[in-house]
Design an enzyme around this catalytic site. Structure first.
Site, PDB file in Angstrom:
ATOM      1  N   TYR B  95       0.629  -1.359  -0.004  1.00  0.00           N
ATOM      2  CA  TYR B  95      -0.017  -0.074  -0.007  1.00  0.00           C
ATOM      3  C   TYR B  95       1.103   1.029   0.053  1.00  0.00           C
ATOM      4  O   TYR B  95       1.721   1.222   0.604  1.00  0.00           O
ATOM      5  CB  TYR B  95      -0.791   0.206   1.161  1.00  0.00           C
ATOM      6  CG  TYR B  95      -2.112  -0.420   0.861  1.00  0.00           C
ATOM      7  CD1 TYR B  95      -2.551  -1.174  -0.099  1.00  0.00           C
ATOM      8  CD2 TYR B  95      -3.353   0.121   1.587  1.00  0.00           C
ATOM      9  CE1 TYR B  95      -3.997  -1.413  -0.352  1.00  0.00           C
ATOM     10  CE2 TYR B  95      -4.644  -0.111   1.448  1.00  0.00           C
ATOM     11  CZ  TYR B  95      -4.994  -0.919   0.685  1.00  0.00           C
ATOM     12  OH  TYR B  95      -6.225  -1.528   0.036  1.00  0.00           O
ATOM     13  N   VAL B 197     -17.986  -6.436  -3.043  1.00  0.00           N
ATOM     14  CA  VAL B 197     -18.296  -5.148  -3.589  1.00  0.00           C
ATOM     15  C   VAL B 197     -19.270  -5.264  -4.710  1.00  0.00           C
ATOM     16  O   VAL B 197     -20.652  -4.436  -4.680  1.00  0.00           O
ATOM     17  CB  VAL B 197     -17.120  -4.271  -3.831  1.00  0.00           C
ATOM     18  CG1 VAL B 197     -17.661  -2.998  -4.545  1.00  0.00           C
ATOM     19  CG2 VAL B 197     -16.362  -3.855  -2.542  1.00  0.00           C
TER      20      VAL B 197
END
Lengths: 374, 374
Positions: B95, B197
């Site tokens: 990240y 999602v």
């Protein structure tokens, strides 16, 4: 003839002549309908195309008969009109909206008012006018359009700038204003910086104390191109090869990271623009000279929060926003008159249209923008 | 002990025990500083990592000493916490913002309040709470955080939904609301529709009478996946191969062209989403499962006026907008309680963490979302 306001005695003679010509070339039935007192334009010499295709194959120059000048019409004697790439695309029929054929080419230009209809009050013969918003049919010697389509510009405007102020400079202006809020001291990045839009971006940005980072092709003459752009006000100019480094942002020096970039090339040159963008930056695509697509990583969208957008002046011209275009044009023309907005053009006599078209189509190598002079 | 409000006699015993344990395991100097009346959490069993790397290599389960519960702190006995792909990415260190190490894994979850600091008024032992906005360190049996970080949720919420309501369903909700204005009868298009999602987008859209066009991979089981998505409310479900046609929009039937599309795959699947978009539409990228970039033509930006954007919940969580996230979470939990928001999960005992991690890392093929149960 009291309704006719003409710009000169010679023009008046030309008009009368054309009406006479028309009278005797028409059938007796049409003569009964149209009285001699109808205002008519002179016959016009025009570049027309009857079908879409290669512009040098499908265009021809013809004499058009005189056109009626209605009460609210204005007849303009054209002075100059450019051959823009978008004009070529329209003739080729590769634009999403194909013009109906037969059509007269050309979408921007400048002319002098030759005569006005009886109800026209805000224009007089001799006024310098441009079509605004853009409208079709500019490649001809006389254009008749409703008065609402014409915009008066200062007579001391160089005609080549009046003729070309909309398609390229307005694109540059809108792209600088419509996507992010730029303030003094900010930076923008662009590829294809030697294009006319690119040169306009540099100069309009410069006039607002906004910095530009410019990417150009690696080719013979790139040093001269760099110098030319620096003279226009470019802060930094890099060839694509110079940007083949791990961290392009280290090349920014003291300039802030750009919040917006402009892409008219695609492929690697578009990726380079994106690499310069700051977190949350926007890249606006307005051309694709390399014919290569734009490729972006997933992480550039998710982690860098980059937005990719597009700009097309024709769409903008069809929107409500175009209602406000005239003050923008006036500002751009003011910059041009002050020589703060300059770009290379070649004025070509209309009689050399075919040669100018070949140059504009790139058949004779890199050439300045071709501007027909009538 | 008057300051301690405990949820049960057994918990009280556990607390007292832990304090006693602590007393005798500490040096005499620390004992002088900290009086017995300090509130302390029970010792916590936690998944920690001391360096970034492959999660199954760098994580280990350790006993943490009791932590001080300050005046405004709340000590929560964790009940459940998922292993999200973003948790894995954070441990891997891929990240953009690397968590400091050593760190306890996990960013969302649900727990029951075990004890509260002396100045805490709005929470009581036994309350069901989730971290909101998201916060780190959820993969452990007891978590102590300032009261402001906790959000009380209805006790009749299924714990697996309370534990997972933020990372995936809130992403779906924000993407439906933050980019274009959608109204009843509109259509959205997405790839990776079987992701959680994706399933949330289908169901939240359905609850608002918004249609969904869904793209899934070609693979064994695609018929079952189609049926599963249709049961959730999907209007259309296509495999990528089914969309290998000239005009995908002909497959829309009576559905309006989508103004927004969601991409969590990249490559061809992203191009398919773009092809479905209407003029001026937006594609939002929130994942890149194929590891392939997004490629778009110049004309899609200029003539089709497509916008490409990105969404990252972590960035949203760090913005001012996150101040309003709790009512959104409440609405999503209401949908979950009404069984209008469902997705497959596997509750796994915390003692099986290593197996759950391997499943979450995709080492054992396609698996439901792994939710640790403490």
């Amino acid at each position: 003839m009291a309704l006719v306001r003409c710009c000169s005695a010679s023009a008046l003679r030309a008009l009368t002549g054309s009406l006479l010509t028309q009278r005797f070339s028409r059938s007796s039935s049409s003569l009964r309908v149209r009285s001699f007192s109808s205002l008519m334009s002179p016959p016009s010499t025009a570049v027309v195309y009857d079908q879409h295709g290669a512009p040098d194959a499908v265009t021809r120059i013809i004499k058009m008969p005189p056109a009626v000048v209605k009460e609210r019409d204005v007849c303009v004697k054209m002075l100059a009109s450019p051959i823009n790439p978008s004009d070529i695309n329209r003739i080729e029929g590769v634009y999403p909206v194909r013009p109906d054929v037969p059509a007269v080419g050309g979408y921007e230009g400048v002319g002098e008012i030759y005569l006005v209809g009886s109800q026209v009050e805000d224009f007089s013969p001799g006024d310098l006018v441009i079509p605004s918003p853009l409208t079709s049919g500019m490649w001809q010697t006389y254009v008749v359009k409703d008065q609402s389509l014409w915009h008066k510009v200062s007579k001391d405007t160089p005609i080549e700038y009046a003729a070309t102020i909309t398609v390229n400079p307005l694109t540059a202006l809108r792209m600088l204003e419509d996507f992010v809020h730029l303030k003094e001291g900010d930076t923008v990045v662009q590829n294809g910086a030697t294009s006319i839009v690119g040169q306009c971006i540099i100069q309009i940005a410069k006039s607002r104390n906004i910095h530009t980072v410019n990417i150009i092709r690696d080719r013979a003459g790139s040093n001269e191109a760099r110098e030319m752009l620096k003279k226009l006000g470019a802060d930094e100019v890099f060839t694509e090869t110079q940007l083949d480094v791990k961290n392009v942002k280290s090349l920014l020096g003291n300039l802030p990271e750009p919040s917006i970039g402009f892409n008219c090339v695609g492929g690697n040159a578009a990726s380079l623009v994106m690499r310069f963008l700051r977190q949350g930056g926007t890249m606006v695509t307005y051309g694709g000279m390399s014919k290569k697509p734009i490729t972006a990583s997933t992480s550039s969208f998710i982690f860098k929060d980059v937005s990719l957008r597009g700009f097309w002046l024709q769409k903008w011209m069809n929107s409500d926003k175009a209602n406000d275009c005239r003050p923008m044009i006036d500002n751009l023309l003011e910059l041009a008159r002050e020589e703060k907005l300059r770009y290379e053009m070649e004025l070509v006599p209309f009689s050399d249209f075919k040669l100018a078209l070949e140059k504009a189509m790139g058949k004779l190598g890199s050439q300045p923008k071709q501007v027909l002079q009538f």
